[in-house]
Scaffold this motif. Sequence first.
Motif, short mmCIF file in Angstrom:
data_model
loop_
_atom_site.label_atom_id
_atom_site.label_comp_id
_atom_site.label_asym_id
_atom_site.label_seq_id
_atom_site.Cartn_x
_atom_site.Cartn_y
_atom_site.Cartn_z
N SER A 249 0.80 -1.22 0.00
CA SER A 249 0.00 0.00 0.00
C SER A 249 0.84 1.27 0.00
N GLU B 182 2.08 1.81 -3.57
CA GLU B 182 0.93 2.18 -4.41
C GLU B 182 0.48 3.62 -4.13
N SER B 183 0.48 3.99 -2.88
CA SER B 183 0.10 5.35 -2.51
C SER B 183 1.07 6.37 -3.10
#
Length: 388
Positions: free
Chosen positions: A37, A40-41
């Motif tokens: 995450s 991806e962020s």
Amino acid sequence: MSPIPPFDLTQQYTTISEEVSAAVLDVLSSGQYIKGSVVESFERQFANYIGTSEGIACNSGTDALYLALRALQIGAGDEVITSPFTFIATAEVISAVGATPVFVDVEPETFNLDLKLIEAAITERTRAIIPVHLFGQPVNMTRLMAIAQTHRLVVIEDCAQAIGAKWGNARVGSIGHIGCFSFYPTKNLGACGDGGAVTTNDSAIAAAIRMLGDHGRKSGYFHEKVGVNSRLDAVQAAILQIKLRYLDSWNDQRQTVAKRYHQLLHSISDLVVPQIPEGGHGVWNQYTIRLSRALETHQHNGHGNFRDAVRQQLQQQGVSSMVYYPLPLHLQPVYADLGYQVGQLPVSEQLAKEVLSLPMFPELSALQQEQVVYTLKDSLLQVAELSV
């Protein structure tokens, strides 16, 4: 006075050390170090900053360029036009995919590709152009994209030194078909290690790059292409997320430093200050002057390169500087088989003898800059005496 380095990463870290430490510890405690995450962020935030729909993180700026060429299926028998006055990675990746780099000379004012020479270099084998936004100054992307459209060529922007720079109202990396970025620690947006990213508005290209950068697979242990391992780890992504929030402020500080250099250096006759391309907004990864007017006299009297002599004097007096790049790519031993001769790309060859990058980082103080310029003037005088 204390010695002045060409760049200083410690001051920047000090201002954000608590944020960085907390973010790194969060990643370490999560147990998710690859992909996930946080990566991806960062990819979403970076793409949004550049102004594209897609952002793909990878492990270096070199890999970003390599993956872009691979995604476009550029390879043996193809030609790619680029600059000879840049770091070798720009051309190296062209060779790595089996294609041939075609070098076009640069402008003496901006150090970027001379767009007037591009069309003469285009052949039936030409597939792409890789412009380099050198030292943080943007290429005239309006003119370049018009040339590319006319000849149905793909444009891959090498933005390694130009994160945040603009041509018109658009950030570099969003104007060409693909943008390639480096997060090497000395870049305007630098990781604490290697890192890179690719930006594009083409979802098919983005999907291909993601697959190629993860061993040629979309999932699990099913591989569709021969890929590579090129992933940005979560620790670096966490650090870059924090730094991205400060990037515009740091780039503004670089603008201030550059303007101050302009003011301090404008009256010195033995050098040429860098020019900002009209229509562009640069971000000054480097502040690179040219030491040219005393060059011929100095060399004629058998004292070697004028620029190198001045640099040595600066170093002896505590001011560090850098030379980017002392030998243009078309004359590098690795490209001897391409057949380029001395004198064939005269501007790049001349720049290689003249350029000198002065200390440049956001935290460089006015007092330090005054010391740099005072020392430069003194060094010029000392070296000039040898030329008499």
